[in-house]
Design an enzyme around this catalytic site. Sequence first.
Site, PDB file in Angstrom:
ATOM      1  N   HIS A 151       0.823  -1.209   0.000  1.00 14.55           N
ATOM      2  CA  HIS A 151       0.000   0.000   0.000  1.00 14.55           C
ATOM      3  C   HIS A 151       0.858   1.261   0.000  1.00 14.55           C
ATOM      4  O   HIS A 151       0.457   2.292  -0.525  1.00 14.55           O
ATOM      5  CB  HIS A 151      -1.032  -0.003   1.144  1.00 14.55           C
ATOM      6  N   CYS A 168     -31.773   2.012 -10.233  1.00 15.96           N
ATOM      7  CA  CYS A 168     -32.954   1.723  -9.413  1.00 15.96           C
ATOM      8  C   CYS A 168     -34.238   2.246 -10.046  1.00 15.96           C
ATOM      9  O   CYS A 168     -35.327   1.980  -9.545  1.00 15.96           O
ATOM     10  CB  CYS A 168     -32.775   2.323  -8.024  1.00 15.96           C
TER      11      CYS A 168
END
Length: 181
Positions: free
Chosen positions: A72, A156
């Site tokens: 990271h 949606c």
Amino acid sequence: MKKNIVLGVTGSIAAYKTADIANTLTKKGFNVEVIMTRSAMEFVTPLTFQSLTKNKVYYDMFEEITPSEIKHISLAKKADLCLIAPASANILGKLANGIADDMLSTVVMAMCNVPVYICPAMNTNMYNNPIVQRNINTLSQLGYHFIEPKEAVLACGDLGKGALADVDRIVSTVEARFHPL
């Protein structure tokens, strides 16, 4: 010189559009390193991005622990720009509050001198939620850049602001960062 882009993909139905972003940026000569959240992998697979970018896709912070490299940190250090598309309400909340509990949020927290561009994508009610707007405002004040979502009929069925910005707009914004007019 080839520029390195860390592309963060989060859990949103718009994640499939990010494959086009990765593909286009790669074809334009950028080195694209993809980090996916676990939720993103419910919508599209790491193999998709690996095939398009020719790079390993990262999602597990603890997968590659070696004494010589902390992944990271190394991803953050080599990045010239970070693009999070789509950016879910979840990642906005994490970043605005300093929570680093997965590969993407941890890499972004390790980027102090790297421009971060965030492309929100979510339901209109979620996008307009005062908490999400506060998180966007906080991140803006901290120097994060936003590529605003567009108004459209969402997955949606609702009509409103929250759809991922057009791929061309996102790519041109990234290119403009390196080649200003």
